[in-house]
Design an enzyme around this catalytic site. Structure first.
Site, PDB file in Angstrom:
ATOM      1  N   GLY A 158     -23.737  71.405 -29.796  1.00 60.28           N
ATOM      2  CA  GLY A 158     -23.005  70.445 -28.966  1.00 60.28           C
ATOM      3  C   GLY A 158     -22.910  70.973 -27.551  1.00 60.28           C
ATOM      4  O   GLY A 158     -22.486  72.097 -27.331  1.00 60.28           O
ATOM      5  N   THR A 159     -23.302  70.170 -26.578  1.00 57.73           N
ATOM      6  CA  THR A 159     -23.467  70.638 -25.205  1.00 57.73           C
ATOM      7  C   THR A 159     -23.275  69.484 -24.235  1.00 57.73           C
ATOM      8  O   THR A 159     -23.460  68.321 -24.601  1.00 57.73           O
ATOM      9  CB  THR A 159     -24.886  71.227 -25.020  1.00 57.73           C
ATOM     10  OG1 THR A 159     -25.114  72.231 -26.003  1.00 57.73           O
ATOM     11  CG2 THR A 159     -25.090  71.821 -23.645  1.00 57.73           C
ATOM     12  N   VAL A 160     -22.923  69.798 -22.979  1.00 62.40           N
ATOM     13  CA  VAL A 160     -22.937  68.798 -21.914  1.00 62.40           C
ATOM     14  C   VAL A 160     -23.911  69.242 -20.829  1.00 62.40           C
ATOM     15  O   VAL A 160     -24.011  70.425 -20.510  1.00 62.40           O
ATOM     16  CB  VAL A 160     -21.537  68.579 -21.295  1.00 62.40           C
ATOM     17  CG1 VAL A 160     -20.594  67.970 -22.318  1.00 62.40           C
ATOM     18  CG2 VAL A 160     -20.955  69.858 -20.725  1.00 62.40           C
ATOM     19  N   MET A 176     -29.526  67.817 -23.518  1.00 64.71           N
ATOM     20  CA  MET A 176     -28.636  68.683 -24.299  1.00 64.71           C
ATOM     21  C   MET A 176     -28.796  68.420 -25.793  1.00 64.71           C
ATOM     22  O   MET A 176     -29.390  67.420 -26.196  1.00 64.71           O
ATOM     23  CB  MET A 176     -27.193  68.418 -23.865  1.00 64.71           C
ATOM     24  CG  MET A 176     -26.716  67.014 -24.147  1.00 64.71           C
ATOM     25  SD  MET A 176     -25.186  66.571 -23.304  1.00 64.71           S
ATOM     26  CE  MET A 176     -25.799  65.822 -21.808  1.00 64.71           C
ATOM     27  N   ARG A 230     -29.202  64.319 -25.452  1.00 58.99           N
ATOM     28  CA  ARG A 230     -28.684  63.424 -24.417  1.00 58.99           C
ATOM     29  C   ARG A 230     -29.075  64.003 -23.066  1.00 58.99           C
ATOM     30  O   ARG A 230     -28.714  65.130 -22.747  1.00 58.99           O
ATOM     31  CB  ARG A 230     -27.161  63.297 -24.548  1.00 58.99           C
ATOM     32  CG  ARG A 230     -26.721  62.701 -25.886  1.00 58.99           C
ATOM     33  CD  ARG A 230     -25.215  62.789 -26.066  1.00 58.99           C
ATOM     34  NE  ARG A 230     -24.765  64.172 -26.168  1.00 58.99           N
ATOM     35  CZ  ARG A 230     -23.549  64.583 -25.843  1.00 58.99           C
ATOM     36  NH1 ARG A 230     -22.669  63.735 -25.343  1.00 58.99           N
ATOM     37  NH2 ARG A 230     -23.202  65.848 -25.998  1.00 58.99           N
TER      38      ARG A 230
END
Length: 534
Positions: A353-355, A435, A507
């Site tokens: 999980g990343t931005v 990401m 994303r």
């Protein structure tokens, strides 16, 4: 009114966005607008990136946090600067100590996978070297949203509710601290529900006023170390006090007359470059054909097999970056690709999980930045009274003493988060990123090929159906991939699984700058994202 903000039965189209004075692209609209606000107040692209990154810890805590890591590639006056703000394992931890707790591999929840957070130090260092506005001004939008509340966007609400369910079933007592911050007063995450994170606000204020000192050598450091140790972990005040981010030279790999830039190891960006170097030996006439996807997958498997075996803290690596990106390596791997799917070395990527965010200003400065706690909220451990979600980046360490990425005190682990940047000759084209754990280098390859091989605009390059190699001959594809292509891939020996959920495929965000200095941006349709520009 009754409606479901997570259901979209009809196809829709996003257009690329053009602007001259500034642009911010990220997966959460409030964060994008926070970055734009800083640009309009006289800040530059670096200030906007920091503001957006800090805001994302508040408005998208499902994929990053104040206790996570960050990487950035910054373009200033045509020169690229790389920042590695990833942390290291506590100096008191060891493989033997983890095994003594009953683990045969690194756990993903609780205090054991916690490494030193690097993101706050990264913000401070970026601001010090390249920022124009005071850090206190730059962090104001994030503090405002944390203090005064904000409505959850649909994707964030979905991931927040899923995390609450998972942590509710967790047996690790340290994970119970998550509920004190993210389910305070019985808060239930739904699209549009108003979230208040006052502890985040206080912590961000402290970081801003002390230029990060409170986080690494002050009150916040004391709280982090004390809570982790009280729950059986190894992080100490000395681990935090000794930390500093590193300025590094980005590494470049040529593809179709352009150069694709990544942060060097311990990041996995080199895997995308290795795959592109292999693919540069082939010509692709048609996007999305079975032949194109097959060759892409085979190159990706080879690059991943090598990368997962060799990437770690650069001080521990057995092979050089130069050898992994060499012509000899690329040619030898390209020669192995045939008409049938091959079995790669036995490696298995994992989700994350990343931005990711991209910014640009009217002076031509651009930033590619990525930030993460790793698996969603990270370790599930939130330091009481601070809002600091501690990352679980140590989960990627191996307990196998023969592995290059084996757990060792003070060592940085293999890192999934990778900001990308594209140039042609000495001309910066712009930042890009996708990401999503081990999907990231696969997303980089697909976005760059969509851009350079198939001449797609930034939005189309992101919208195109994606694939993801998962292990062995297994590959996931989006349901929008044509049936005849899927059937052909199966005939070639691929084990294809059609996935309905687009969020599993990463994303991304893109900003390109043309010869006249006009920015053109695209944002991820699989997320809540937005291009904010003026």
């Amino acid at each position: 009114m009754k409606f479901d903000s997570l259901t979209y039965p009809f196809s829709s189209r996003r257009s690329v966005v053009y602007a001259e004075k500034g642009m911010v692209a990220t997966a959460q609209p409030l964060a994008a607008q926070a970055g734009l606000r800083i640009l309009m107040q006289g800040g530059n692209a670096v200030d906007a990136a920091i503001a957006t990154a800090a805001c994302l810890t508040v408005v998208e805590p499902t994929a990053n946090g104040i206790g996570g890591d960050a990487f950035a590639i910054i373009s200033v006056n045509g020169k690229l600067h790389g920042l590695n703000a990833s942390g290291y394992a506590p100096h008191g931890i060891s493989r033997e100590a983890v095994r003594a707790r009953g683990h045969e591999k690194m756990p993903h929840l609780g205090v054991l996978p916690i490494t030193v957070p690097g993101a706050p130090a990264g913000w401070v260092e970026m601001s010090r070297r390249f920022g124009r506005l005071p850090l206190e001004d730059v962090l104001k939008p994030a503090i405002d949203y944390a203090q005064n509340g904000y409505p959850l966007s649909p994707g964030v609400a979905h991931d927040w509710a899923r995390a609450a369910k998972a942590y509710g079933a967790a047996s690790d007592k340290a994970v119970a601290s998550w509920f004190e911050t993210f389910a305070r007063g019985g808060f239930s995450a739904k699209p549009g529900a108003r979230a208040y994170l006052p502890d985040h606000a206080a912590t961000l204020m402290s970081i801003a006023k002390s230029a990060g000192e409170s986080f690494y050598r002050g009150e916040l450091a004391e709280k982090m170390a004390a809570f982790v140790q009280a729950n059986g972990g190894f992080l100490t005040r000395d681990d935090l006090a000794a930390y500093a981010p590193e300025w590094v030279d980005p590494i470049g790999a040529t593809y179709r007359g352009h150069t694709v830039w990544e942060i060097p190891p311990n990041g996995q960006g080199i895997i995308a470059q290795m795959a592109l170097r292999i693919l540069d030996s082939f010509l692709f006439a048609e996007f999305g054909s079975a032949h194109t996807v097959h060759v892409q997958l085979e190159a990706m498997k080879m690059a991943f097999s090598e990368g997962l075996r060799e990437i770690s803290d650069p001080r521990a690596m057995r092979v050089s970056v130069e050898s992994l990106l060499s012509d000899a390596f690329a040619r030898s791997r390209a020669a192995r690709i045939c008409e049938q799917a091959l079995d790669p070395d036995p490696v298995t990527p994992h989700p994350g999980g990343t931005v990711y965010l991209a910014t640009a200003d009217g002076d031509g400065q651009m930033v590619s930045m990525i930030q993460s706690n790793y698996m969603g909220f990270g370790s599930g451990v939130v330091v009481p009274g601070t809002g600091i979600s501690m990352q679980n980046r140590g989960h990627t360490f191996s307990l196998d003493e023969s592995h290059v990425n084996r757990l060792e005190p003070g060592k940085k682990t293999y890192h999934t988060i990778i900001p990308g940047f594209l140039t042609k000759g000495d001309t910066p084209i712009g930042p890009f990123g996708v990401m999503g754990g081990f999907m990231q280098p696969q997303g980089h390859v697909q976005v760059i090929m969509n851009t350079l091989d198939f001449h797609m605009n930034p939005q189309a390059a992101l919208d195109a159906p994606r694939w993801q190699w998962t292990a062995g001959k297994s590959v996931d594809v989006e349901h929008t991939m044509p049936a005849h292509v899927i059937e052909d891939l199966v005939r070639r020996g691929h084990d294809v699984r059609v996935q309905l959920a687009g969020r599993n495929f990463g994303r991304g965000q893109i900003i390109w700058r043309d010869e006249q200095g006009v920015f053109c941006g695209g944002t991820e349709a699989r997320a809540d994202g937005q291009i904010a520009a003026w």
